[in-house]
Write a protein that holds these residues in place. Structure first.
Motif, PDB file in Angstrom:
ATOM      1  N   GLY A 160       0.809  -1.202   0.000  1.00 27.34           N
ATOM      2  CA  GLY A 160       0.000   0.000   0.000  1.00 27.34           C
ATOM      3  C   GLY A 160       0.847   1.259   0.000  1.00 27.34           C
ATOM      4  O   GLY A 160       0.575   2.214  -0.740  1.00 27.34           O
ATOM      5  N   THR A 161       1.894   1.290   0.820  1.00 28.18           N
ATOM      6  CA  THR A 161       2.782   2.457   0.874  1.00 28.18           C
ATOM      7  C   THR A 161       3.523   2.624  -0.452  1.00 28.18           C
ATOM      8  O   THR A 161       3.673   3.746  -0.957  1.00 28.18           O
ATOM      9  CB  THR A 161       3.782   2.303   2.023  1.00 28.18           C
ATOM     10  OG1 THR A 161       3.059   2.163   3.252  1.00 28.18           O
ATOM     11  CG2 THR A 161       4.710   3.491   2.111  1.00 28.18           C
ATOM     12  N   ALA A 162       3.987   1.510  -1.003  1.00 31.63           N
ATOM     13  CA  ALA A 162       4.702   1.584  -2.291  1.00 31.63           C
ATOM     14  C   ALA A 162       3.801   2.127  -3.390  1.00 31.63           C
ATOM     15  O   ALA A 162       4.230   2.939  -4.226  1.00 31.63           O
ATOM     16  CB  ALA A 162       5.219   0.194  -2.664  1.00 31.63           C
ATOM     17  N   GLY A 163       2.524   1.720  -3.384  1.00 34.82           N
ATOM     18  CA  GLY A 163       1.606   2.217  -4.404  1.00 34.82           C
ATOM     19  C   GLY A 163       1.342   3.711  -4.257  1.00 34.82           C
ATOM     20  O   GLY A 163       1.311   4.442  -5.244  1.00 34.82           O
ATOM     21  N   ARG A 164       1.171   4.171  -3.025  1.00 37.14           N
ATOM     22  CA  ARG A 164       0.917   5.606  -2.824  1.00 37.14           C
ATOM     23  C   ARG A 164       2.131   6.445  -3.192  1.00 37.14           C
ATOM     24  O   ARG A 164       2.001   7.562  -3.700  1.00 37.14           O
ATOM     25  CB  ARG A 164       0.538   5.869  -1.363  1.00 37.14           C
ATOM     26  CG  ARG A 164      -0.831   5.346  -0.968  1.00 37.14           C
ATOM     27  CD  ARG A 164      -1.241   5.879   0.391  1.00 37.14           C
ATOM     28  NE  ARG A 164      -0.335   5.451   1.436  1.00 37.14           N
ATOM     29  CZ  ARG A 164      -0.439   4.336   2.131  1.00 37.14           C
ATOM     30  NH1 ARG A 164      -1.447   3.501   1.850  1.00 37.14           N
ATOM     31  NH2 ARG A 164       0.417   4.027   3.090  1.00 37.14           N
ATOM     32  N   ALA A 165       3.332   5.913  -2.941  1.00 39.80           N
ATOM     33  CA  ALA A 165       4.549   6.665  -3.238  1.00 39.80           C
ATOM     34  C   ALA A 165       5.005   6.491  -4.681  1.00 39.80           C
ATOM     35  O   ALA A 165       5.928   7.195  -5.126  1.00 39.80           O
ATOM     36  CB  ALA A 165       5.670   6.224  -2.301  1.00 39.80           C
ATOM     37  N   GLY A 166       4.389   5.570  -5.421  1.00 41.19           N
ATOM     38  CA  GLY A 166       4.828   5.308  -6.785  1.00 41.19           C
ATOM     39  C   GLY A 166       6.220   4.709  -6.830  1.00 41.19           C
ATOM     40  O   GLY A 166       6.996   4.980  -7.757  1.00 41.19           O
ATOM     41  N   ALA A 167       6.567   3.919  -5.835  1.00 45.84           N
ATOM     42  CA  ALA A 167       7.908   3.327  -5.743  1.00 45.84           C
ATOM     43  C   ALA A 167       7.820   1.832  -6.000  1.00 45.84           C
ATOM     44  O   ALA A 167       6.846   1.174  -5.633  1.00 45.84           O
ATOM     45  CB  ALA A 167       8.513   3.595  -4.367  1.00 45.84           C
ATOM     46  N   GLY A 168       8.861   1.301  -6.636  1.00 43.09           N
ATOM     47  CA  GLY A 168       8.959  -0.125  -6.877  1.00 43.09           C
ATOM     48  C   GLY A 168      10.343  -0.622  -6.532  1.00 43.09           C
ATOM     49  O   GLY A 168      11.209   0.127  -6.058  1.00 43.09           O
ATOM     50  N   VAL A 169      10.566  -1.908  -6.791  1.00 42.13           N
ATOM     51  CA  VAL A 169      11.877  -2.493  -6.502  1.00 42.13           C
ATOM     52  C   VAL A 169      12.953  -1.761  -7.306  1.00 42.13           C
ATOM     53  O   VAL A 169      12.814  -1.556  -8.518  1.00 42.13           O
ATOM     54  CB  VAL A 169      11.880  -3.992  -6.837  1.00 42.13           C
ATOM     55  CG1 VAL A 169      13.272  -4.578  -6.631  1.00 42.13           C
ATOM     56  CG2 VAL A 169      10.859  -4.730  -5.973  1.00 42.13           C
ATOM     57  N   GLY A 170      14.008  -1.347  -6.647  1.00 44.52           N
ATOM     58  CA  GLY A 170      15.086  -0.609  -7.277  1.00 44.52           C
ATOM     59  C   GLY A 170      14.953   0.897  -7.160  1.00 44.52           C
ATOM     60  O   GLY A 170      15.904   1.633  -7.437  1.00 44.52           O
ATOM     61  N   SER A 171      13.774   1.391  -6.766  1.00 40.77           N
ATOM     62  CA  SER A 171      13.579   2.831  -6.592  1.00 40.77           C
ATOM     63  C   SER A 171      14.348   3.339  -5.371  1.00 40.77           C
ATOM     64  O   SER A 171      14.709   2.575  -4.475  1.00 40.77           O
ATOM     65  CB  SER A 171      12.093   3.169  -6.424  1.00 40.77           C
ATOM     66  OG  SER A 171      11.351   2.731  -7.539  1.00 40.77           O
ATOM     67  N   THR A 172      14.585   4.634  -5.365  1.00 37.51           N
ATOM     68  CA  THR A 172      15.213   5.279  -4.211  1.00 37.51           C
ATOM     69  C   THR A 172      14.191   6.177  -3.531  1.00 37.51           C
ATOM     70  O   THR A 172      13.522   6.984  -4.188  1.00 37.51           O
ATOM     71  CB  THR A 172      16.432   6.111  -4.635  1.00 37.51           C
ATOM     72  OG1 THR A 172      17.407   5.247  -5.236  1.00 37.51           O
ATOM     73  CG2 THR A 172      17.047   6.822  -3.432  1.00 37.51           C
TER      74      THR A 172
END
Length: 881
Positions: A160-172
């Motif tokens: 859920g947090t990753a989706g809200r932040a638009g972050a995925g594996v490898g993101s900073t």
């Protein structure tokens, strides 16, 4: 005997049907009382036995955590307990102790600390909790993508947090903690079974070593989750099976009990650690769960006491009025040889039928009202969201018994005097109402008024923070005393007002004054609910607004720093250090708000005393705070020291140089030396400690604000510009004037203010309904009287004018009594807190209370009176009374 009971029941039912209007008021009073009492009972039971269902620890059948309370033994009586405002922790070494317990497959130490996720070009995504990846199994969280964190610069986000932040594996991503914001590489994305995130929290997982470092407590854990071996019984069976085992003397060999024994062997018994299973695991998971239980118990207990008192007054008053209006019927029954016992039985049967039906019908709405109140408490922040109610039959049974008991006692008291007199005297008194009241009632009224005067004196004597309690109590006692003396008091007021009514309304005014003086009991029964509404509502509302204004006033007077630095959720310690290096800054002190518990014998031999406390920096006090010191100096507030307000010092019996034992916010015991005693200030609490002492023992390790004093020529924009480089590492950092500090203090009391308003609205709704039905009953009972006036030559207009005069007298009396009982203690309270005799708060609230009360009286009298006047006088004369 069976035939007698059957005939009594039949006669009672026929009497109720013939007097439906009279019994409506009693029915509604009991119905509302049953609803309120049931709701309060459910909330109290929930505070004692309910909690929040676990989420983060869903996969751990047993969870151990530090006790979120301070306990003091009392030689004769139950131990005293005070809840802790900050997160208490356990030594990490206890994880090995729990792991060695038979039946434990694995013991996992849990770390949960506040973090804020930030991404480039975006603000914070809200505060979440950081954990070590080793504790992911407690939910369990499993990877949906990527890998676990393998180094200090990697993190796993929940889906859920990753989706809200638009972050995925490898993101900073940038993650802010109490030590500032640091970039991390997203190594993986995880989620609990069947969901992207937990309903009440988000999670970021670091390596276990990095989590210990970021938490600020490397040798402690928030909780210990226990995974059990297959087939191990974790808790005692619930329900009848558990009770059977208890009575059979079965040995408690559950895993929960074994863990408790293992911790106790290490010195962590029930006073220092708790072991929970089932729904009680939420108490360990959510810091606010135990506090919610404590607050709910306290609020429902105190609110329930007020509700019970008001219900008793309203129900007793309404039923007494119904019985009193039937004095002619009772006199006739006495004249035809009915015994007092028979009359008591008849009246009791009627009232118990009505009250019993109303009480039973009030049970289901009472449970719904408890649910609505629970939701309201959660919405205004008094208790945690998701706090479950404990629903059982006990509150309903208690409500029914209390309502029936009150109804039976009220009928007995009201009919006792009527059935004791002889038949001839009873007939005479049924025609002309006797204005006198019993000697015991008069004595009781004066005694209660004397207690009200004592409470008024206590407003000046008690500490400022407690002054609202005797002020409200004074108003309530005065209202009760006036209610006991009601007929005598209203008769005197009616005679005094007679001249004014005569001048304004002429003959109609004379009749209104004469009717009111002769029917003083009826007038008192109509006036007292209205006066109760005005007095209770005004005292409750304006006592809280006066306290809030006094807090702002005193905080404003003590704060001399022109600027305040705030942040999203708090201010990190390194921000205060950076502010000190800004050119033009002359003094800086952080404000760390918390609460402490003094583990000392107080003035009244209480072993625990809870107080509001602040952590400050002695080096920056001069130029930022101006707290008048009675003895000692705040410059010495460094290291192992403390400053107490004069109130706290007197309460604890401490002076300069004495040691005082305190439990800090997380339960850590300290024994600092008193170096200063300052004048009491509502804005800054009763205890001041060095900020360095307080910060490590707070949950988030952040200051609430930083006060900044500057040299002349240094303005806010310059200070903001100097702090701009810190904003990227500390989300929400802002510089404003000192009014922002007052706004922060307002936020601390806002939930309490809304709580009082919510409870006040509930009680006022009940009292207003009871007032309206009582007035309708008293007006309808005058059907024969009004018909006789019309047969004597009075026109509808003349009688309507007379009723207008009576309504004016009734409303004026209610407003006078209600305002006086509220104004006197509120004036004393305002003088005590602000030196201003006028209570703080918007005047339109009082105007709205009075207007609503007067309109209630007007409509509740004129509407049924209009119906009565439209009927033919001869038909109205046949109406039973």
């Amino acid at each position: 005997m069976k035939n007698v009971r059957s005939s009594t029941l039949s006669f009672a039912w026929q009497s109720i049907r013939a007097r439906r209007t009279e019994f409506v008021a009693s029915f509604l009073a009991v119905l509302g009382g049953a609803i309120l009492v049931t709701a309060c009972g459910v909330l109290l039971q929930s505070g004692l036995f309910a909690g929040i269902a676990p989420q983060r620890y869903a996969a751990a059948p047993v969870v151990a955590g530090a006790a979120q309370s301070v306990t003091a033994e009392v030689p004769e009586g139950p131990d005293l307990v005070e809840t802790l405002p900050e997160r208490a922790m356990l030594p990490a070494k206890l994880v090995e102790t729990v792991a060695a317990v038979p039946g434990v497959r694995r013991a996992i130490g849990e770390l949960g600390f506040p973090v804020t996720l930030m991404t480039a070009g975006q603000g914070g995504h809200g505060t979440t909790l950081g954990h070590g990846w080793g504790s992911a199994a407690l939910t369990p969280y499993t990877l949906r993508a990527g890998a676990p964190p393998r180094g200090p610069g990697e993190v796993v986000l929940d889906a859920g947090t990753a989706g809200r932040a638009g972050a995925g594996v490898g993101s900073t991503v940038r993650i802010a903690t109490a030590d500032g914001a640091v970039p991390y590489r997203v190594a993986g994305v995880a989620a609990p079974p069947g969901a992207d995130a937990l309903p009440r929290q988000s999670a970021l997982f670091f390596t276990d070593d990095r989590a210990r470092e970021l938490s600020g407590h490397p040798r402690e854990v928030v909780a210990i989750g226990v995974l059990a071996d297959p087939g191990v019984r974790t808790d005692a069976p619930a329900g009848l099976a558990g009770l059977a085992g208890l009575f059979e003397g079965a040995t408690d060999d559950t895993l929960t009990h074994r863990v408790e024994q293992a911790l106790a062997a290490q010195g962590y018994g029930a006073e220092r650690a708790v072991v929970r299973s089932g729904v009680e695991r939420g108490e360990v998971e959510f810091l606010g769960a135990a506090q919610s239980r404590s607050v709910l118990t306290l609020v429902s207990g105190s609110f329930g006491g007020f509700v019970l008192m008001i219900v008793l007054l309203v129900v007793a008053g309404t039923l007494s009025l119904v019985v009193h209006q039937r004095r002619r019927e009772v006199a006739l029954l006495r004249a035809v040889a009915a015994t007092p016992r028979q009359i008591h039985r008849m009246l009791a049967t009627e009232v118990l039928l009505v009250a019993g039906a109303a009480a039973l019908l009030g049970i289901a709405p009472g449970y719904l009202a408890a649910q609505a109140l629970r939701d309201g408490f959660a919405r205004i922040g008094v208790i945690e969201e998701g706090f479950a109610l404990s629903v059982g039959p006990v509150p309903a049974a208690a409500a029914v018994l209390l309502c029936l008991g009150t109804a039976r006692l009220a009928v007995w008291a009201a009919a006792r005097k009527q059935v004791r007199v002889g038949p001839v005297a009873a007939l005479r008194e049924s025609v002309v109402e006797r204005p006198d009241i019993g000697r015991g009632r008069i004595t009781g009224g004066y005694v209660v008024l004397g207690l009200a005067v004592v409470s008024l004196g206590a407003v000046v004597a008690v500490p400022q923070s407690l002054a609202t309690v005797p002020a409200v109590l004074c108003s309530m006692l005065a209202l009760i005393g006036i209610a006991l003396l009601g007929p005598r008091l209203t008769a005197a007021l009616a005679r005094i007002a007679g001249a004014g009514l005569l001048r304004r309304f002429g003959v109609a005014g004379y009749l209104a004054a004469a009717n009111s003086a002769a029917g003083s009991r009826r007038l008192a029964a109509a006036v007292m609910p209205l006066a109760l509404t005005i007095g209770f509502a005004s005292s409750q509302f304006y006592s809280q607004t006066t306290l809030s204004e006094a807090t702002r006033y005193q905080a404003r007077a003590a704060t001399v720093a022109p600027y305040v630095v705030t942040g999203a959720g708090g201010v990190a310690p390194d921000v205060a250090a950076a502010v000190r290096r800004v050119p033009g800054v002359t003094a800086v002190t952080p404000l760390v708000a918390t609460e402490v518990v003094a583990v000392e014998q107080t003035l009244f031999d209480e072993p625990l005393s809870r107080s509001t406390a602040y952590g400050i920096d002695a080096a920056g006090v001069r130029g930022t705070l101006d707290l008048p010191v009675a003895s000692g100096t705040l410059d010495d507030l460094r290291g192992d020291t403390v400053a107490l307000s004069e109130t706290e010092a007197r309460w604890l019996g401490k002076a300069i140089g004495d040691r005082v034992t305190l439990a800090l916010g997380d339960g850590t015991r300290v024994k600092p030396r008193v170096v200063a005693v300052y004048r009491a200030n509502l804005g800054f609490g009763d205890v001041l400690l060095p900020a360095a002492t307080v910060l490590p023992h707070t949950t988030d390790r952040l200051a609430d604000a930083v006060l900044v004093a500057t040299a002349s020529g240094t303005d806010g924009p310059a200070l903001t510009g100097a702090l701009l480089p810190l904003s990227k590492d500390h989300p929400g950092l802002a510089v404003s004037d000192r009014t922002s500090l007052q706004a922060a203090q307002d936020a601390q009391t806002r939930s309490q203010d809304w709580l009082n308003r919510l409870l006040l609205a509930v009680i006022l709704g009940y009292v207003a309904l009871s007032s309206a039905t009582t007035l309708v009953t008293t007006t309808t009972a005058r059907t024969r009287e009004l018909a006789l006036l019309r047969l004597s030559g009075g026109t509808r207009a003349q009688i309507a004018r007379m009723l207008t005069a009576e309504t004016t007298l009734l409303a004026a009396t209610a407003v006078l009594l209600g305002t006086a009982t509220a104004a006197v203690p509120l004036t004393a309270l305002s003088l005590r807190l602000t030196t201003n005799p006028v209570p703080a708060g918007p005047p339109w609230v009082f105007a709205a209370i009075v207007t609503t009360t007067v309109l209630t009286a007007l409509l509740a009298i004129r509407i049924p009176a209009g119906r009565v006047l439209r009927a033919h006088p001869l038909e109205a004369m046949r109406t039973p009374t």
